[in-house]
Design a protein around this motif. Structure first.
Motif, mmCIF file in Angstrom:
data_model
loop_
_atom_site.group_PDB
_atom_site.id
_atom_site.type_symbol
_atom_site.label_atom_id
_atom_site.label_comp_id
_atom_site.label_asym_id
_atom_site.label_seq_id
_atom_site.Cartn_x
_atom_site.Cartn_y
_atom_site.Cartn_z
ATOM 1 N N SER A 27 0.565 -1.342 0.299
ATOM 2 C CA SER A 27 -0.177 0.073 -0.142
ATOM 3 C C SER A 27 0.903 1.436 0.123
ATOM 4 O O SER A 27 2.405 1.672 0.276
ATOM 5 N N LEU A 28 0.398 2.414 -0.419
ATOM 6 C CA LEU A 28 1.427 3.469 -1.339
ATOM 7 C C LEU A 28 1.618 4.140 0.974
ATOM 8 O O LEU A 28 0.365 4.059 1.939
ATOM 9 N N ILE A 29 2.943 4.877 0.940
ATOM 10 C CA ILE A 29 3.216 5.631 1.728
ATOM 11 C C ILE A 29 1.926 6.994 2.066
ATOM 12 O O ILE A 29 1.566 7.152 1.377
ATOM 13 N N ASP A 30 2.040 7.423 3.311
ATOM 14 C CA ASP A 30 1.762 8.764 3.766
ATOM 15 C C ASP A 30 2.032 9.625 2.725
ATOM 16 O O ASP A 30 3.105 9.785 3.167
ATOM 17 N N PHE A 31 1.496 11.100 2.020
ATOM 18 C CA PHE A 31 1.595 11.816 1.736
ATOM 19 C C PHE A 31 2.291 12.808 2.468
ATOM 20 O O PHE A 31 1.756 13.331 2.815
ATOM 21 N N SER A 32 3.405 12.854 2.192
ATOM 22 C CA SER A 32 3.865 13.957 3.024
ATOM 23 C C SER A 32 4.690 15.104 2.481
ATOM 24 O O SER A 32 5.511 14.621 0.932
ATOM 25 N N ALA A 33 5.002 16.325 2.504
ATOM 26 C CA ALA A 33 5.799 17.556 1.794
ATOM 27 C C ALA A 33 6.374 18.180 3.272
ATOM 28 O O ALA A 33 6.396 18.515 3.945
ATOM 29 N N GLY A 54 10.251 19.025 -1.330
ATOM 30 C CA GLY A 54 9.604 17.794 -2.425
ATOM 31 C C GLY A 54 8.476 16.542 -1.715
ATOM 32 O O GLY A 54 7.963 17.249 -0.157
ATOM 33 N N PHE A 55 8.306 15.819 -2.072
ATOM 34 C CA PHE A 55 7.085 14.692 -1.461
ATOM 35 C C PHE A 55 8.083 13.133 -1.190
ATOM 36 O O PHE A 55 8.459 12.393 -1.510
ATOM 37 N N SER A 56 6.609 12.378 -0.826
ATOM 38 C CA SER A 56 8.004 11.650 0.293
ATOM 39 C C SER A 56 7.219 10.028 -0.950
ATOM 40 O O SER A 56 7.739 9.070 -0.760
ATOM 41 N N ARG A 57 6.319 10.722 -1.646
ATOM 42 C CA ARG A 57 5.895 9.717 -2.094
ATOM 43 C C ARG A 57 4.917 10.403 -4.006
ATOM 44 O O ARG A 57 4.880 11.385 -3.690
ATOM 45 N N SER A 94 0.613 24.576 -6.669
ATOM 46 C CA SER A 94 -0.012 23.924 -7.758
ATOM 47 C C SER A 94 0.559 23.056 -7.627
ATOM 48 O O SER A 94 1.574 22.392 -7.733
ATOM 49 N N VAL A 95 -0.101 21.301 -6.930
ATOM 50 C CA VAL A 95 0.661 20.012 -7.547
ATOM 51 C C VAL A 95 -0.163 19.450 -8.152
ATOM 52 O O VAL A 95 -1.852 19.273 -7.897
ATOM 53 N N ALA A 96 0.410 18.483 -8.894
ATOM 54 C CA ALA A 96 -0.009 17.588 -9.844
ATOM 55 C C ALA A 96 0.020 16.931 -9.613
ATOM 56 O O ALA A 96 0.603 16.215 -8.742
ATOM 57 N N GLU A 97 -1.161 15.680 -10.394
ATOM 58 C CA GLU A 97 -1.280 14.521 -9.763
ATOM 59 C C GLU A 97 0.259 13.713 -10.683
ATOM 60 O O GLU A 97 0.736 14.625 -11.861
ATOM 61 N N GLY A 98 0.661 12.893 -10.262
ATOM 62 C CA GLY A 98 2.299 12.398 -10.283
ATOM 63 C C GLY A 98 3.630 13.156 -9.977
ATOM 64 O O GLY A 98 4.561 12.559 -9.986
ATOM 65 N N GLU A 99 3.302 14.317 -9.169
ATOM 66 C CA GLU A 99 4.202 14.985 -9.339
ATOM 67 C C GLU A 99 4.784 14.312 -7.594
ATOM 68 O O GLU A 99 4.148 14.276 -7.300
ATOM 69 N N THR A 100 6.530 14.819 -8.144
ATOM 70 C CA THR A 100 7.407 13.890 -7.110
ATOM 71 C C THR A 100 7.799 15.431 -5.921
ATOM 72 O O THR A 100 8.189 14.920 -5.204
ATOM 73 N N ILE A 134 2.726 17.528 7.087
ATOM 74 C CA ILE A 134 3.545 18.957 6.798
ATOM 75 C C ILE A 134 4.519 17.574 7.203
ATOM 76 O O ILE A 134 4.495 17.439 8.755
ATOM 77 N N GLY A 135 5.624 18.100 6.914
ATOM 78 C CA GLY A 135 7.108 17.103 7.247
ATOM 79 C C GLY A 135 8.250 18.191 7.880
ATOM 80 O O GLY A 135 8.071 19.015 7.860
ATOM 81 N N SER A 136 9.346 17.340 7.767
ATOM 82 C CA SER A 136 10.244 18.373 8.102
ATOM 83 C C SER A 136 11.271 18.255 7.169
ATOM 84 O O SER A 136 11.445 17.209 6.982
ATOM 85 N N PRO A 137 12.338 18.722 7.189
ATOM 86 C CA PRO A 137 12.074 19.958 7.988
ATOM 87 C C PRO A 137 10.841 21.564 7.052
ATOM 88 O O PRO A 137 10.292 21.065 5.916
#
Length: 518
Positions: A27-33, A54-57, A94-100, A134-137
């Motif tokens: 399964s997908l990991i949580d999405f964090s920025a 950056g994104f976690s996925r 803006s974040v588009a689908e598929g962007e990392t 929202i992740g770190s940093p």
């Protein structure tokens, strides 16, 4: 026995074999920025700084990130602006689908008065999607004057499973620059010695023709002044086999880098630069200022970068051989004169390359006849990702072989950068683990630095050992090691690799984190 030797050979060389994807349907990991770095700065020449989130996925749905900012001695519209615009102390991405990842730009409008300082702090404050984290940093500080970055995450632009780019990274400025590794074959040293380096990331090789100083007289049929006693690895038996080379045509058979490449380590004969990157370890002898002492060389132009897309987790880095040229190099101490031609040509082209003291080496393309901007200034890079790396050396009990690696990393030894490896544990063949009495990456501090362990004479301390090659599956990052680096300005950093694959399981997307030791 032959099968055993074969597997030892293949595994030890980390040959670039195809690997099956091992995604396992999890399964997908949580999405964090999060911001890529806690701090960065603009150099004196820069007016724009790109800041990455950056994104976690990869994003599975579109959305918006909100970023708040505050200036210290910096006012929006007077001292700086942003792209996209954010005049009210906030901007949206803006974040588009598929962007990392996504990015925005800080634009400096005015230069600071000498002796003053200014900075802008950006903070991730929210998102349009309730399940985004929202992740770190969570914040990053951008200084208008150069300061050494305190930490960060860097994704070198190797650019995928063909690994077409070589990348230079400077930790203190959080800068990276990249260039295609097939844009040059030779690089000329800008220091006091007159040295020529080969592009090992392209598998370039070179052989000196002793006593041959007339480039027009050299051709495929040229008879060598003395036959060369060399060795090759017999690919049927995987045993060393002696060969005698009497003509240029016979030499060409064993000049391309590969297991069967010719050489004789016992006599100091190899047709590549050494792995360590020393001035004395180049395939080209030091260029003499006495013209008649400089011989003609046959240069193997390496292999093309393929463009096929391998399976996820696999690589495809070496294509067809690019052929051979003949080269003769002269020097007056301040510049190089390069004579070069197709192997059987009876005329040659000539170009003069002046030494540039701002960089270590000046790159040159034999195929285009032009110099190429490759390296940043000498003290403006710490790590290089040549991506692909090749050399001729001893291996697996054999007398020598041409070896090629992927995912390679070197440090800037000629630019006075030192580095050493910290091993935290090891496992034997039975899986028994032995932990070493060293701090973890998180705990390692300035007090733990061992100045005497810093290596300045071997660029290949990291090499490809930071990852497991994926010979029997997708490659993985080793968790038993990290690295300590001292840059030319005296800043100390700890470095740990965190990825060898992209979020989609593609090879050629390395990542590492680093932190300045205080």
């Amino acid at each position: 026995m032959k099968k055993t030797v074969f597997y030892i050979l293949m595994a030890g060389a980390l040959v670039l074999a195809s690997c099956d994807s091992d995604d396992g349907g999890t399964s997908l990991i949580d999405f964090s920025a999060s911001f890529a770095n806690e701090s960065t700065s603009l150099s004196g020449e820069e007016s724009t700084k790109t800041i990455t989130v950056g994104f976690s996925r990869a994003a599975t749905e579109a959305g918006t990130l909100t970023i708040d900012y505050s200036g210290d001695n910096a006012e929006y519209g007077t001292d700086f602006t942003t792209t996209p615009e954010g005049q009210s102390g906030r901007l949206s991405l803006s974040v588009a689908e598929g962007e990392t990842s996504v990015s925005f730009e800080l634009n400096k409008l005015v230069d600071l008065i000498e002796g003053t300082s200014a900075s802008v702090t950006f903070t991730l404050s929210g998102s349009s999607n309730a399940d985004w984290v929202i992740g770190s940093p969570v914040s990053t500080v951008v200084s208008f004057t150069p300061v050494a970055a305190t930490s960060g995450t860097i994704d070198p632009d190797v650019s995928g499973p063909n690994e077409p780019n070589m990348v230079f990274v400077d930790l203190s400025s959080v800068q990276q620059s990249s260039v295609r590794r097939d844009t040059w074959e030779l690089a000329f040293y800008n220091g006091t010695e007159n040295r020529v380096f080969l592009n090992s990331s392209l598998l370039v090789s070179a052989a000196e023709l002793s006593g041959e100083t007339d480039i027009n007289a050299v051709s495929t049929s040229t008879v060598l002044g003395e036959p060369m006693a060399l060795y090759t690895l017999n690919m049927a038996t995987f045993q060393p086999e002696e060969v005698e080379v009497a003509t240029v045509g016979e030499l060409l058979v064993g000049l391309p880098v590969g297991y069967a490449q010719y050489g004789n380590l016992g006599e100091g004969i190899r047709f590549t630069d050494d792995k360590e990157g020393s001035l004395e370890g180049t395939a080209f002898a030091e260029v003499s200022t006495v013209p008649e002492e400089n011989n003609v060389y046959i240069v193997g132009l390496g292999t093309a970068i393929p463009d096929n897309v391998p399976d996820a987790g696999s690589i495809a880095t070496t294509g067809d051989h690019r052929g051979f040229m003949k080269v003769r190099i002269l020097s007056d101490g301040d510049s190089y004169t390069v004579q070069y031609a197709e192997l059987d040509a009876t005329t040659y082209d000539e170009v003069t390359i002046d030494k540039d003291p701002s960089t270590l080496r000046t790159a040159f393309s034999l195929t285009s006849g032009e110099t190429v901007d490759v390296e940043p200034e000498t003290e403006a890079w710490d790590l290089q990702f040549p991506s692909v790396f090749s050399y001729y050396g001893a291996f697996g009990g054999f007398s020598g072989a041409g070896l090629t690696y992927s995912d390679y990393v070197v440090h800037n030894t000629l630019g006075n950068v030192g580095l050493y490896e910290v091993l935290t544990y090891e496992e034997d063949d039975e899986g028994t683990r032995t932990d070493f009495d060293v701090p973890s990456y998180a705990e390692y501090s300035m007090a733990d630095v061992d100045e005497g362990s810093l290596v300045y004479d071997n660029r290949a301390i990291i090499g490809s050992d930071w990852r497991v090659s994926g010979f029997s599956g997708a490659p993985t990052v080793r968790d038993d090691r990290f690295y300590i680096l001292k840059d030319a300005d005296g800043n100390y950093y700890k470095i740990k690799f965190t990825a060898v694959l992209s979020a989609n399981g593609e090879r050629g997307y390395p990542q590492f984190i680093y932190e300045k030791l205080q």
